[in-house]
Design a protein around this motif. Structure first.
Motif, PDB file in Angstrom:
ATOM      1  N   SER A   1      51.078  -4.475  31.898  1.00 11.86           N
ATOM      2  CA  SER A   1      51.283  -5.162  32.974  1.00 11.86           C
ATOM      3  C   SER A   1      50.323  -5.433  33.819  1.00 11.86           C
ATOM      4  O   SER A   1      49.434  -4.527  33.732  1.00 11.86           O
ATOM      5  CB  SER A   1      52.740  -4.372  33.656  1.00 11.86           C
ATOM      6  OG  SER A   1      52.283  -2.969  34.197  1.00 11.86           O
TER       7      SER A   1
ATOM      8  N   ARG B   1      47.088 -11.741  29.815  1.00 13.99           N
ATOM      9  CA  ARG B   1      48.503 -11.485  29.630  1.00 13.99           C
ATOM     10  C   ARG B   1      49.034 -10.363  29.179  1.00 13.99           C
ATOM     11  O   ARG B   1      48.200  -9.345  28.423  1.00 13.99           O
ATOM     12  CB  ARG B   1      48.713 -12.786  28.704  1.00 13.99           C
ATOM     13  CG  ARG B   1      48.418 -14.298  29.166  1.00 13.99           C
ATOM     14  CD  ARG B   1      48.682 -15.068  28.076  1.00 13.99           C
ATOM     15  NE  ARG B   1      48.370 -16.521  28.334  1.00 13.99           N
ATOM     16  CZ  ARG B   1      47.250 -17.123  28.354  1.00 13.99           C
ATOM     17  NH1 ARG B   1      46.205 -16.517  27.692  1.00 13.99           N
ATOM     18  NH2 ARG B   1      46.818 -18.339  28.707  1.00 13.99           N
ATOM     19  N   GLU B   2      50.165 -10.171  29.254  1.00 14.13           N
ATOM     20  CA  GLU B   2      50.676  -8.847  28.657  1.00 14.13           C
ATOM     21  C   GLU B   2      50.897  -9.047  27.106  1.00 14.13           C
ATOM     22  O   GLU B   2      51.255  -9.959  26.398  1.00 14.13           O
ATOM     23  CB  GLU B   2      52.177  -8.863  29.182  1.00 14.13           C
ATOM     24  CG  GLU B   2      52.372  -8.598  30.717  1.00 14.13           C
ATOM     25  CD  GLU B   2      53.797  -8.640  31.006  1.00 14.13           C
ATOM     26  OE1 GLU B   2      54.916  -8.619  30.115  1.00 14.13           O
ATOM     27  OE2 GLU B   2      54.126  -8.469  32.272  1.00 14.13           O
TER      28      GLU B   2
ATOM     29  N   GLN C   1      48.050  -8.471  25.117  1.00  8.92           N
ATOM     30  CA  GLN C   1      46.805  -8.647  24.696  1.00  8.92           C
ATOM     31  C   GLN C   1      46.218  -7.161  24.233  1.00  8.92           C
ATOM     32  O   GLN C   1      46.398  -6.219  24.784  1.00  8.92           O
ATOM     33  CB  GLN C   1      45.687  -9.290  25.823  1.00  8.92           C
ATOM     34  CG  GLN C   1      46.363 -10.894  25.859  1.00  8.92           C
ATOM     35  CD  GLN C   1      45.335 -11.472  27.138  1.00  8.92           C
ATOM     36  OE1 GLN C   1      44.952 -10.774  27.992  1.00  8.92           O
ATOM     37  NE2 GLN C   1      45.453 -12.697  27.076  1.00  8.92           N
TER      38      GLN C   1
ATOM     39  N   ALA D   1      54.122 -16.713  35.323  1.00 11.28           N
ATOM     40  CA  ALA D   1      55.103 -15.801  35.940  1.00 11.28           C
ATOM     41  C   ALA D   1      55.463 -15.922  37.145  1.00 11.28           C
ATOM     42  O   ALA D   1      56.401 -15.844  37.754  1.00 11.28           O
ATOM     43  CB  ALA D   1      54.791 -14.252  35.473  1.00 11.28           C
TER      44      ALA D   1
ATOM     45  N   GLY E   1      47.779 -12.326  22.915  1.00 11.64           N
ATOM     46  CA  GLY E   1      49.106 -11.757  23.878  1.00 11.64           C
ATOM     47  C   GLY E   1      49.988 -12.848  24.052  1.00 11.64           C
ATOM     48  O   GLY E   1      50.296 -13.913  23.522  1.00 11.64           O
ATOM     49  N   GLU E   2      51.026 -12.619  25.235  1.00 11.08           N
ATOM     50  CA  GLU E   2      52.029 -13.500  25.367  1.00 11.08           C
ATOM     51  C   GLU E   2      51.518 -14.689  25.734  1.00 11.08           C
ATOM     52  O   GLU E   2      50.548 -15.071  26.426  1.00 11.08           O
ATOM     53  CB  GLU E   2      53.295 -12.901  26.398  1.00 11.08           C
ATOM     54  CG  GLU E   2      53.796 -11.484  25.416  1.00 11.08           C
ATOM     55  CD  GLU E   2      54.726 -11.065  26.765  1.00 11.08           C
ATOM     56  OE1 GLU E   2      54.872 -11.546  27.564  1.00 11.08           O
ATOM     57  OE2 GLU E   2      55.325  -9.914  25.992  1.00 11.08           O
ATOM     58  N   THR E   3      52.364 -15.716  25.860  1.00  7.45           N
ATOM     59  CA  THR E   3      52.278 -17.264  26.388  1.00  7.45           C
ATOM     60  C   THR E   3      52.146 -17.256  27.823  1.00  7.45           C
ATOM     61  O   THR E   3      51.736 -17.961  28.393  1.00  7.45           O
ATOM     62  CB  THR E   3      52.922 -18.189  25.651  1.00  7.45           C
ATOM     63  OG1 THR E   3      54.369 -18.064  25.948  1.00  7.45           O
ATOM     64  CG2 THR E   3      52.991 -18.204  24.370  1.00  7.45           C
ATOM     65  N   LYS E   4      53.122 -16.409  28.377  1.00  2.31           N
ATOM     66  CA  LYS E   4      53.277 -16.417  30.010  1.00  2.31           C
ATOM     67  C   LYS E   4      52.292 -15.636  30.575  1.00  2.31           C
ATOM     68  O   LYS E   4      52.218 -14.208  30.455  1.00  2.31           O
ATOM     69  CB  LYS E   4      54.589 -16.071  30.173  1.00  2.31           C
ATOM     70  CG  LYS E   4      55.003 -16.055  31.752  1.00  2.31           C
ATOM     71  CD  LYS E   4      56.400 -15.619  31.848  1.00  2.31           C
ATOM     72  CE  LYS E   4      56.742 -14.216  31.339  1.00  2.31           C
ATOM     73  NZ  LYS E   4      58.128 -14.037  32.009  1.00  2.31           N
ATOM     74  N   SER E   5      51.407 -16.238  31.471  1.00  2.00           N
ATOM     75  CA  SER E   5      50.202 -15.267  31.975  1.00  2.00           C
ATOM     76  C   SER E   5      50.848 -14.857  33.454  1.00  2.00           C
ATOM     77  O   SER E   5      51.861 -15.439  34.043  1.00  2.00           O
ATOM     78  CB  SER E   5      49.133 -16.403  32.224  1.00  2.00           C
ATOM     79  OG  SER E   5      49.421 -17.528  32.998  1.00  2.00           O
ATOM     80  N   ILE E   6      50.028 -14.458  34.185  1.00  2.00           N
ATOM     81  CA  ILE E   6      50.585 -13.847  35.518  1.00  2.00           C
ATOM     82  C   ILE E   6      50.781 -15.116  36.527  1.00  2.00           C
ATOM     83  O   ILE E   6      51.750 -14.967  37.397  1.00  2.00           O
ATOM     84  CB  ILE E   6      49.455 -13.009  36.282  1.00  2.00           C
ATOM     85  CG1 ILE E   6      49.666 -12.430  37.555  1.00  2.00           C
ATOM     86  CG2 ILE E   6      47.897 -13.562  36.205  1.00  2.00           C
ATOM     87  CD1 ILE E   6      48.915 -11.418  38.025  1.00  2.00           C
TER      88      ILE E   6
ATOM     89  N   ASP F   1      42.971 -15.401  32.548  1.00  2.00           N
ATOM     90  CA  ASP F   1      43.630 -15.436  31.246  1.00  2.00           C
ATOM     91  C   ASP F   1      44.455 -14.532  30.552  1.00  2.00           C
ATOM     92  O   ASP F   1      44.568 -14.246  29.394  1.00  2.00           O
ATOM     93  CB  ASP F   1      42.533 -16.096  30.331  1.00  2.00           C
ATOM     94  CG  ASP F   1      42.245 -17.551  30.604  1.00  2.00           C
ATOM     95  OD1 ASP F   1      42.816 -18.449  31.094  1.00  2.00           O
ATOM     96  OD2 ASP F   1      40.902 -17.797  30.676  1.00  2.00           O
TER      97      ASP F   1
END
Length: 399
Positions: free
Chosen positions: A327, A304-305, A307, A393, A385-390, A302
């Motif tokens: 990152s 993310r960039e 956070q 992505a 954080g952003e909605t796009k997790s690793i 969980d």
């Protein structure tokens, strides 16, 4: 021992006053509520945060090396001193490089003179070629004139020959004098001689024209040779100019300057040392630092960039630092070691891997106190954080 009968227990309870029992119940409930209130924030924090003690401060560390060899004339910095970009760190004895620059400039001046000489040769050869062409034009005009003279001489000889033939017929009849016959014969011989002379002039003029053409070819060849010589000398001049620039660079390299702002560390050079090009002299540590936290692969699901991250530094326990996730490395730490593990081997044992996460510090004047290698304990708030997790992505990249 015999167990107490229910009646006996009831009797004992009846002996405790009801008021006292109420107070005990209330105190127990209060303690339970207080304990819950105190432990609930820690429980929520533990559920919403991921932390690790495998984290360290990182920074750009620049190794300073000379680009030329020589004896160190002066060292202008000390250990742990802060330097600015462009500041002189050390100086190498530049006398040898100054001599090389003077020699290179002399060679460039000589090459420049040879280029001017070649250009003068081109001008002279061009003039000679023009003169040869003018001479050819003149000889060609003379040839045309001589051809006209031949035509004129042929006409005169033809007339005189006809006159001689006619006069000869008349002389046989005795109608003219011998003197007139002799005059006609002399006139015919003279016109014949003039014709031979005119034809001889034609041959002579043709030879002169061939000589003029040969002169033009020679002058053209000489001009081409002058151009080739000029090109070669210009190339030599360019080479000499490049040698001058290289000598100037080498001379400038004797002043070793800081490529960036930072702190001097691991200085291993003193005045008088002989240093080689590429030899490490010292390091410059950039004051801009960040955190590399090695989280377990089970902790980054969980993450993310962007956070928020709370950071505790072992060296400064009383100072609070904050940052955010910048990152997440695409690969575990073991994957980029010198000898990566070969998981295809038969003796495979599953080990939870660590994934480096880069954490950037927020603006804080105390951040200047941090140095590379210090141990920290980051705690990442995985709820923001952003909605796009690793994982998202990675799947988008695969698509």
């Amino acid at each position: 021992m015999k167990e107490e009968s229910p009646k006996k227990s009831q009797k004992l309870k009846n002996k405790i006053p009801a008021k006292k029992r109420t107070i005990i119940t209330i105190a127990f409930a209060a303690l339970l509520i207080l304990g819950t209130a105190l432990t609930y924030p820690f429980y929520i924090h533990a559920m919403n945060h991921e932390s690790t003690d495998d984290a360290f401060v990182e920074a750009h560390v620049v190794a300073i090396s000379p680009r030329v060899s020589g004896h160190v004339a002066e060292v202008c910095v000390a250990d742990n001193q802060m330097v600015r970009k462009g500041q002189v760190i050390a100086r190498i004895d530049n006398r040898d490089y100054q001599v090389e620059l003077d020699i290179a400039k002399s060679r460039m001046a000589s090459a420049n003179a040879t280029v001017k000489e070649a250009e003068a040769m081109i001008v002279a050869s061009s003039k000679e070629l023009s003169q040869r062409r003018a001479e050819l034009s003149s000889q060609t005009a003379s040839l045309s004139r001589y051809r006209a003279q031949v035509s004129e001489a042929e006409a005169g000889h033809f007339r005189d020959a006809n006159d001689l033939t006619r006069i000869s017929s008349i002389a046989k009849a005795g109608a003219i004098s011998i003197q007139e016959f002799d005059h006609a014969k002399a006139q015919e011989k003279m016109s014949s001689a003039n014709l031979r002379s005119a034809k001889s002039n034609i041959h002579t003029q043709n030879a002169k024209i061939q000589e003029a053409q040969a002169g033009i070819e020679a002058a053209a060849g000489k001009l081409q040779q002058a151009y080739a010589q000029a090109e070669m000398r210009k190339a030599n001049l360019l080479e000499a100019q490049a040698q001058v620039r290289q000598a100037e660079l080498n001379l400038s390299y004797t002043n070793i300057t800081a490529p960036c702002t930072g702190y001097i560390t691991k200085k291993s050079v003193e005045a008088g040392n002989y240093v080689m090009a590429g030899q490490k002299l010292l390091n410059i540590v950039n004051p801009d630092v960040w955190i590399i936290a090695n989280f377990k692969e089970t902790q980054i699901k969980d993450m993310r960039e962007g956070q928020h991250v709370d950071i505790e530094v072992d060296s400064f326990p009383g100072i609070e630092f904050s940052g955010h996730v910048d990152s997440i490395q695409r690969g575990t730490g073991s994957r980029f070691t010198l000898l990566p593990p070969e998981n295809a081997a038969g003796n495979f044992i599953k080990v939870v891997q660590r994934v480096p996460v880069k954490i950037v510090l927020d603006a804080n004047e105390d951040a200047e106190k941090l140095a590379p290698g210090m141990s920290v304990v980051p705690s990442v708030d995985i709820t923001g954080g952003e909605t796009k997790s690793i994982d998202v992505a990675s799947s988008e990249r695969r698509d």
